[in-house]
Scaffold this motif. Structure first.
Motif, PDB file in Angstrom:
ATOM      1  N   VAL A 294       0.839  -1.201   0.000  1.00 37.60           N
ATOM      2  CA  VAL A 294       0.000   0.000   0.000  1.00 37.60           C
ATOM      3  C   VAL A 294       0.874   1.252   0.000  1.00 37.60           C
ATOM      4  CG1 VAL A 294      -1.668   1.303   1.357  1.00 37.60           C
ATOM      5  CG2 VAL A 294      -1.948  -1.166   1.081  1.00 37.60           C
ATOM      6  N   ARG A 295       1.999   1.187   0.718  1.00 37.19           N
ATOM      7  CA  ARG A 295       2.922   2.334   0.758  1.00 37.19           C
ATOM      8  C   ARG A 295       3.886   2.354  -0.429  1.00 37.19           C
ATOM      9  NH1 ARG A 295       4.258   0.610   6.186  1.00 37.19           N
ATOM     10  NH2 ARG A 295       6.446   0.629   5.507  1.00 37.19           N
ATOM     11  N   GLU A 296       3.833   1.292  -1.282  1.00 40.82           N
ATOM     12  CA  GLU A 296       4.752   1.131  -2.405  1.00 40.82           C
ATOM     13  C   GLU A 296       6.194   1.238  -1.931  1.00 40.82           C
ATOM     14  OE1 GLU A 296       3.829   3.516  -5.774  1.00 40.82           O
ATOM     15  OE2 GLU A 296       1.817   2.677  -6.022  1.00 40.82           O
ATOM     16  N   ALA A 297       6.486   0.514  -0.877  1.00 39.12           N
ATOM     17  CA  ALA A 297       7.816   0.552  -0.282  1.00 39.12           C
ATOM     18  C   ALA A 297       8.770  -0.381  -1.018  1.00 39.12           C
ATOM     19  CB  ALA A 297       7.738   0.148   1.192  1.00 39.12           C
ATOM     20  N   THR A 298      10.042  -0.048  -0.991  1.00 40.15           N
ATOM     21  CA  THR A 298      11.099  -0.905  -1.524  1.00 40.15           C
ATOM     22  C   THR A 298      11.750  -1.637  -0.347  1.00 40.15           C
ATOM     23  OG1 THR A 298      11.507   0.574  -3.391  1.00 40.15           O
ATOM     24  CG2 THR A 298      13.256  -0.967  -2.812  1.00 40.15           C
ATOM     25  N   VAL A 299      11.697  -2.965  -0.387  1.00 38.12           N
ATOM     26  CA  VAL A 299      12.155  -3.773   0.744  1.00 38.12           C
ATOM     27  C   VAL A 299      12.964  -4.950   0.231  1.00 38.12           C
ATOM     28  CG1 VAL A 299      10.221  -3.149   2.235  1.00 38.12           C
ATOM     29  CG2 VAL A 299      10.023  -5.102   0.708  1.00 38.12           C
ATOM     30  N   THR A 300      13.637  -5.600   1.182  1.00 36.31           N
ATOM     31  CA  THR A 300      14.372  -6.834   0.893  1.00 36.31           C
ATOM     32  C   THR A 300      13.524  -8.015   1.326  1.00 36.31           C
ATOM     33  OG1 THR A 300      16.504  -5.734   1.165  1.00 36.31           O
ATOM     34  CG2 THR A 300      16.479  -8.134   1.313  1.00 36.31           C
ATOM     35  N   LEU A 301      13.382  -8.999   0.440  1.00 38.81           N
ATOM     36  CA  LEU A 301      12.514 -10.144   0.685  1.00 38.81           C
ATOM     37  C   LEU A 301      13.309 -11.438   0.629  1.00 38.81           C
ATOM     38  CD1 LEU A 301       9.582  -9.202  -1.745  1.00 38.81           C
ATOM     39  CD2 LEU A 301       9.734  -8.676   0.694  1.00 38.81           C
ATOM     40  N   GLY A 302      12.892 -12.390   1.451  1.00 39.16           N
ATOM     41  CA  GLY A 302      13.346 -13.761   1.326  1.00 39.16           C
ATOM     42  C   GLY A 302      12.187 -14.590   0.790  1.00 39.16           C
ATOM     43  N   ALA A 303      12.402 -15.300  -0.311  1.00 38.67           N
ATOM     44  CA  ALA A 303      11.290 -15.952  -0.982  1.00 38.67           C
ATOM     45  C   ALA A 303      11.691 -17.311  -1.532  1.00 38.67           C
ATOM     46  CB  ALA A 303      10.761 -15.074  -2.117  1.00 38.67           C
ATOM     47  N   VAL A 304      10.664 -18.103  -1.850  1.00 34.07           N
ATOM     48  CA  VAL A 304      10.833 -19.405  -2.488  1.00 34.07           C
ATOM     49  C   VAL A 304      10.105 -19.372  -3.821  1.00 34.07           C
ATOM     50  CG1 VAL A 304      10.401 -21.890  -2.314  1.00 34.07           C
ATOM     51  CG2 VAL A 304      10.974 -20.575  -0.260  1.00 34.07           C
ATOM     52  N   VAL A 305      10.784 -19.750  -4.876  1.00 29.33           N
ATOM     53  CA  VAL A 305      10.165 -19.781  -6.201  1.00 29.33           C
ATOM     54  C   VAL A 305       9.125 -20.901  -6.230  1.00 29.33           C
ATOM     55  CG1 VAL A 305      10.573 -20.057  -8.674  1.00 29.33           C
ATOM     56  CG2 VAL A 305      12.276 -18.903  -7.240  1.00 29.33           C
ATOM     57  N   THR A 306       7.917 -20.592  -6.680  1.00 27.46           N
ATOM     58  CA  THR A 306       6.836 -21.577  -6.680  1.00 27.46           C
ATOM     59  C   THR A 306       6.406 -22.010  -8.081  1.00 27.46           C
ATOM     60  OG1 THR A 306       5.209 -19.787  -6.562  1.00 27.46           O
ATOM     61  CG2 THR A 306       5.921 -20.784  -4.481  1.00 27.46           C
ATOM     62  N   GLY A 307       6.966 -21.412  -9.111  1.00 27.75           N
ATOM     63  CA  GLY A 307       6.606 -21.798 -10.466  1.00 27.75           C
ATOM     64  C   GLY A 307       7.693 -21.417 -11.439  1.00 27.75           C
ATOM     65  N   VAL A 333      10.194 -10.804   5.442  1.00 29.87           N
ATOM     66  CA  VAL A 333      10.210  -9.410   5.052  1.00 29.87           C
ATOM     67  C   VAL A 333      10.513  -8.590   6.290  1.00 29.87           C
ATOM     68  CG1 VAL A 333       7.696  -9.254   5.329  1.00 29.87           C
ATOM     69  CG2 VAL A 333       8.917  -7.511   4.010  1.00 29.87           C
ATOM     70  N   GLU A 334      11.548  -7.769   6.204  1.00 32.87           N
ATOM     71  CA  GLU A 334      11.965  -6.929   7.333  1.00 32.87           C
ATOM     72  C   GLU A 334      12.109  -7.749   8.609  1.00 32.87           C
ATOM     73  OE1 GLU A 334       9.132  -3.750   7.487  1.00 32.87           O
ATOM     74  OE2 GLU A 334      10.249  -2.555   6.015  1.00 32.87           O
ATOM     75  N   ARG A 335      12.770  -8.884   8.479  1.00 27.32           N
ATOM     76  CA  ARG A 335      13.073  -9.791   9.599  1.00 27.32           C
ATOM     77  C   ARG A 335      11.835 -10.381  10.262  1.00 27.32           C
ATOM     78  NH1 ARG A 335      18.106  -6.754  12.746  1.00 27.32           N
ATOM     79  NH2 ARG A 335      19.470  -6.585  10.898  1.00 27.32           N
ATOM     80  N   ARG A 336      10.710 -10.332   9.580  1.00 19.43           N
ATOM     81  CA  ARG A 336       9.489 -10.948  10.087  1.00 19.43           C
ATOM     82  C   ARG A 336       9.132 -12.140   9.214  1.00 19.43           C
ATOM     83  NH1 ARG A 336       5.328  -6.013  10.816  1.00 19.43           N
ATOM     84  NH2 ARG A 336       6.522  -5.185   9.044  1.00 19.43           N
ATOM     85  N   ARG A 337       8.672 -13.210   9.851  1.00 20.42           N
ATOM     86  CA  ARG A 337       8.296 -14.413   9.125  1.00 20.42           C
ATOM     87  C   ARG A 337       6.873 -14.276   8.596  1.00 20.42           C
ATOM     88  NH1 ARG A 337      12.384 -17.094   7.543  1.00 20.42           N
ATOM     89  NH2 ARG A 337      11.076 -18.974   7.349  1.00 20.42           N
ATOM     90  N   VAL A 338       6.714 -14.499   7.327  1.00 16.14           N
ATOM     91  CA  VAL A 338       5.404 -14.468   6.688  1.00 16.14           C
ATOM     92  C   VAL A 338       5.320 -15.659   5.736  1.00 16.14           C
ATOM     93  CG1 VAL A 338       5.102 -11.974   6.855  1.00 16.14           C
ATOM     94  CG2 VAL A 338       6.248 -12.941   4.856  1.00 16.14           C
TER      95      VAL A 338
END
Length: 981
Positions: A294-307, A333-338
């Motif tokens: 919503v804030r259109e923020a630029t962040v660092t993400l940890g992710a798993v490719v799903t496709g 995201v930002e050291r929080r687990r999601v």
């Protein structure tokens, strides 16, 4: 139906059995697979096609198992779950939860009412001795006699039929199984002629008037007569005994009970689907990821490719922009687990090699996704990913198989190496775009969407090998299950693959548990399971087409096959042709059934109805099986021995070469597809046409009239195609091809020859346009400037044609040469003139010497466009490329030539000099522009300016291909319906 229920199964069933020697009657007897005595019932079962026996009998749940030969009890719940997810995905979680609550309430109310209606009657009837009271209508009567005491000799019984005695309402206890036979009920001696055709009912043979037998509804002892008779509706009568014809008020008929059960199932599935959508919307619509979006923020993400990453080239952009779409599951995201889904749009090609299950870290600007998308955010990524973990072992294994298969087919011809991986594992990365178009027009794209046909062939081959090697019956289903898992892993879980896998798993479970394999229930169960697990599938066209095609094959295929097998051989003279006609019946029925089922959805997508899809599938069908099995074998062998795999793919390549040839030939056929209203209205109209056609064609007379009418239409269409003016119009000199957001101009230079100015952003539209114009040679190719929407379609011009000299802008750094490797390319010069047949072409711009490349600002590159003046006898055209205001002013100062046709500069953008446009004195303005482009072209102000100048304005986004013919009376314009999107 009344009946004693033990162990959850009905003792009075519709499976061809008897109750105390009495066969089930109408409403409880199947129309196939059963018998009365030794007389088999008409219409044998159809288990081979995956459908259960036809009829109206009860299944294990006590409801009617079939309708028209198929168990359709799950059809309504599946449709309910699908539609609920489809409609609710565009709303918010509150609406979804409210829908679920309403559906649950409705299901509870219906279930409670059904139980209240049934339970008192069932308890009463099973607790008391059954007493029959018969009242004669115009004859003698039997009063106060128990059924077990009645015999065929009793007055008033001999003439009764099974229907008269309400046998459909009797339980085994009523007849004391083993003591009384059907003769006791006056049914003895009936022949097959007593049955009503196709219904399994027995006609009344009584001559003393109809008698009606019913259970006493009295509350007193069973041997008492009530104080007053009750009529069929329960009202007192004057005769002193209860008579019952139709069921008493409040007693639910079997059909009503079943309909309530179905409605309960529908509401339950709607509730589950709505709740699932609500949970998903809540998960993606809240939390830190959505807040950051919503804030259109630029962040660092940890992710798993799903496709698998999907490469998208932005057609019509000034610069060629390649975007890699990567579905991921964000876990940090930002050291929080999601744990939420996000779609990444990456510009770096380093994202392309990623495979599912890889762990990556990245920096992205998050934005809110579109409504209806089950995504927490869309991430815009500029740089490459940081891979922090490799793929899982199964995914690594699957990726190796896919890559090795691509390597194995690398030496095959282009069509074969593009089609074979798509047929085996859905990998279309090597498929030529032009061949993709041919598959679409021919109705063969389902072959590239790996689905049920591929899985059935694979499982069949695995089971055959297992049997030949002596594996036991318990081991074979496990082997088949492992095959399904491997199939999904290698082919990737696309909607069609998931649908096929779930249906296959249901069928395998049926084999293991000893139950019948039924296609329609398996399909419905697959739809319910997949929509509940992933509500987003409800909005997938691929899932809809896969499910509808399967439903069409299961429901329409068997009866159409039987009809064709019965009629085709008899209508073809000669023994050999008749055998061929009998062999063609099944594939023809399957192709037609799938096409009819999918046509309304295809109309939603394309606004066209294919007329060649059925014959194309019929011709391609013999090659699909060998190509698939050999391709799968090559894929299995390739990781171990690439050389052996290359040998295996040779015969597989021949098979797919036949399929590709069928696609190309059918796509070129006249009237391969006809226009149809697009959107929901068009889809509904087509469905109505199919339904009306199916109902009317059941009559032989109507069929003959329809066949004659279709033959007449075909003859008229052929005459019109041969004699009537078509495309291209005779004597054309200038054509603006509909290439989307870009330019693609064709200048006539003699029979089969033309000069091409720019090629559009995609090879397919310009190739199609040149083919339709019957252009075989291009003596001169001009690329006005290096933007992608003018040069990226070069391969379409080169395909199958002799191309001479190529000219580019003198200000260009030569980036166009990458598309013309090995060909002679030179810069245009002011004053250059070419004469090709009746065409004279001269260069009048650009009037600058500034070197430009696609890295420079767009205006500088646009102003470097080559400007041409084309002349034919009786016609002239000024071709302005994308020059903007400054370049137009320079041309005006140098002296603007007059022309009949003005190719409006820069797709009609707002950057126009009114004096320059007016100085051309043109009568026709042609704007080459794409539908719904991102640039707002053409600008309304420009269109208004052209109108004020008195120019007749034509646009490719509205008019399609635009041809101009010169004459002494002035130019004539002929247009053709737009095809680009």
């Amino acid at each position: 139906m009344l009946g004693e229920r033990r162990g959850g199964e009905s003792r009075v069933s519709g499976n061809g059995g008897t109750v105390g020697g009495v066969p089930p009657v109408a409403g409880g007897m199947p129309a196939s697979g059963g018998a009365i005595g030794d007389v088999p019932l008409a219409g044998g079962g159809d288990e081979a096609e995956g459908g259960p026996r036809a009829g109206g009998g009860e299944g294990a749940e006590g409801g009617p198992a079939t309708d028209g030969g198929h168990d359709l009890r799950l059809a309504a719940p599946a449709a309910g779950a699908w539609l609920a997810a489809l409609l609710l995905l565009g709303t918010d979680a509150a609406v979804a939860y409210a829908t679920a609550a309403v559906a649950v309430l409705g299901a509870v109310l219906l279930a409670t009412r059904s139980a209240r209606d049934q339970s008192p009657h069932v308890a009463s009837l099973l607790a008391r001795t059954r007493l029959a009271r018969v009242r004669s209508i115009g004859g003698g009567s039997i009063v106060g006699r128990s059924v077990r005491d009645l015999s065929a000799d009793d007055p008033g019984v001999r003439g009764l039929s099974v229907n008269d005695l309400g046998v459909r309402d009797l339980s085994p206890n009523d007849l004391e199984a083993g003591e009384r036979s059907a003769n006791d009920l006056g049914a003895g001696g009936l022949s097959a002629g007593d049955r009503r055709s196709g219904a399994g009912a027995i006609e009344d043979r009584g001559v003393a008037g109809r008698r009606v037998l019913e259970w006493s509804a009295a509350d007193g002892p069973a041997d008492e007569c009530p104080a007053a008779d009750r009529s069929a509706a329960g009202a007192p009568t004057a005769t002193g005994c209860a008579t019952v014809g139709p069921p008493a008020a409040g007693w639910p008929a079997g059909g009503r009970v079943v309909s309530r059960r179905v409605m309960v199932g529908v509401l339950a599935c709607v509730a589950a689907s709505a709740a699932g959508v609500g949970f998903r919307l809540t998960a993606v619509g809240s939390g830190p990821v959505r807040a950051l979006a919503v804030r259109e923020a630029t962040v660092t993400l940890g992710a798993v490719v799903t496709g698998d990453p999907v490469v998208s080239v932005k057609a019509g952009s000034a610069r060629r922009r390649t975007t890699v779409l990567v579905p991921v599951r964000v876990e940090e995201v930002e050291r929080r687990r999601v744990r939420v889904p996000v779609l990444l749009l990456a510009s770096d090609e380093a994202w392309k090699p990623l495979v599912p299950s890889q762990h990556v870290r990245l920096a992205a600007r998050l934005v809110v996704p579109r409504s209806g998308e089950l995504l927490a955010a869309v991430g815009l990524v500029r740089g490459p990913p940081t891979v922090v973990g490799g793929p899982s072992l199964p995914q690594r294994w699957a990726s190796v198989i896919r890559s090795r298969l691509r390597a194995a087919v690398g030496r095959l011809p282009a069509d074969q190496r593009g089609v074979l991986p798509g047929l085996v594992d859905g990998d279309t990365s090597l498929l030529d775009p032009e061949l993709t178009d041919a598959f679409e027009k021919a109705g063969l794209t389902h072959l590239m969407a790996v689905s049920g046909e591929n899985l059935s062939l694979l499982i069949g081959a695995v089971l055959l090998v297992g049997r030949l090697t002596g594996l036991g019956r318990r081991t074979l289903p496990l082997l088949a299950g492992a095959t399904v898992f491997g199939f999904v892993l290698v082919a990737r879980p696309s909607p069609s693959v998931l649908r096929a896998a779930v249906m296959g798993s249901v069928a395998l479970l049926a084999v293991v548990t000893g139950r019948e394999r039924r296609g329609v229930p398996a399909l419905c169960a697959a739809v319910i399971a997949l929509v509940l697990l992933d509500p987003g599938l409800a909005r997938s066209y691929g899932f809809a087409l896969s499910a509808l095609a399967t439903a069409g094959i299961l429901v329409f295929g068997p009866p159409w096959r039987r009809c064709l097998a019965r009629r085709l051989p008899g209508s073809v003279p000669g023994r050999v042709p008749r055998r061929v006609a009998a062999m063609v019946a099944e594939p023809l029925a399957v192709s037609a059934a799938a096409h009819v089922a999918c046509a309304p959805v295809l109309v939603l997508l394309d606004g066209e109805v294919s007329l060649v899809a059925v014959p194309a599938n019929l011709l391609a069908a013999p090659a699909v099986g060998p190509a698939t099995l050999l391709g799968v074998l090559a894929a299995a062998v390739a990781p171990m021995s690439l050389s052996i795999a290359r040998v295996i793919v040779v015969p597989a390549g021949l098979a797919v070469g036949w399929i590709a040839g069928v696609a190309r030939v059918c796509a070129r056929a006249p009237y391969a597809a006809v226009a149809w209203p697009a959107g929901p209205v068009g889809a509904a109209l087509l469905a109505v046409v199919f339904i009306v056609g199916a109902l009317t064609l059941r009559r032989p007379g109507v069929r003959r009239v329809a066949a004659a009418a279709m033959a007449g239409v075909a003859v008229v269409a052929l005459i019109v195609h041969v004699w009537a003016p078509g495309w291209p119009p005779r004597g054309w000199q200038f054509v603006a091809c509909d290439v989307g957001q870009g330019d693609g101009l064709v200048l006539a230079a003699g029979p089969g020859r033309a000069v091409v100015v720019d090629t559009g952003p995609d090879p397919r539209p310009i190739d199609r346009c040149l083919s339709d114009l019957r252009i075989r040679a291009v003596p001169l190719l001009v690329l006005t400037h290096p933007h992608a929407d003018h040069v990226d379609g070069v391969r379409g011009v080169l395909r199958g044609r002799v191309v001479g000299e190529t000219v580019i802008s003198p200000d260009s750094e030569g980036e166009e040469r990458r598309l013309l490797v090995g060909r002679r390319v030179r810069p245009a010069g002011i004053g250059d003139v070419w004469t090709v047949g009746p065409l004279t072409l001269g260069v009048i711009g650009p009037l600058t010497t500034l070197r430009v490349s696609t890295r420079d600002p767009g205006t500088q590159v646009n102003d470097a466009s080559v400007v041409l003046l084309a002349r034919w006898p009786g016609l002239s055209a000024l071709l302005c490329g994308d020059v903007e205001t400054e370049a137009q002013r320079r041309l005006l100062a140098a002296g603007t030539p007059h022309a009949d046709i003005l190719k409006v500069p820069h797709h009609g953008s707002s950057h126009q000099d009114p004096d320059f446009l007016a100085a051309t004195h043109a009568r026709i303005a042609v704007t080459s522009v794409g539908v719904d482009n991102d640039y707002g072209h053409p600008a309304p102000a420009t269109m208004a300016l052209l109108a004020r100048l008195g120019l007749r304005s034509y646009r490719t986004d509205r008019d399609g291909d635009i041809a101009v013919i010169g004459s002494r009376d002035g130019p004539t314009v002929v247009t053709r319906r737009p095809r680009s999107g």
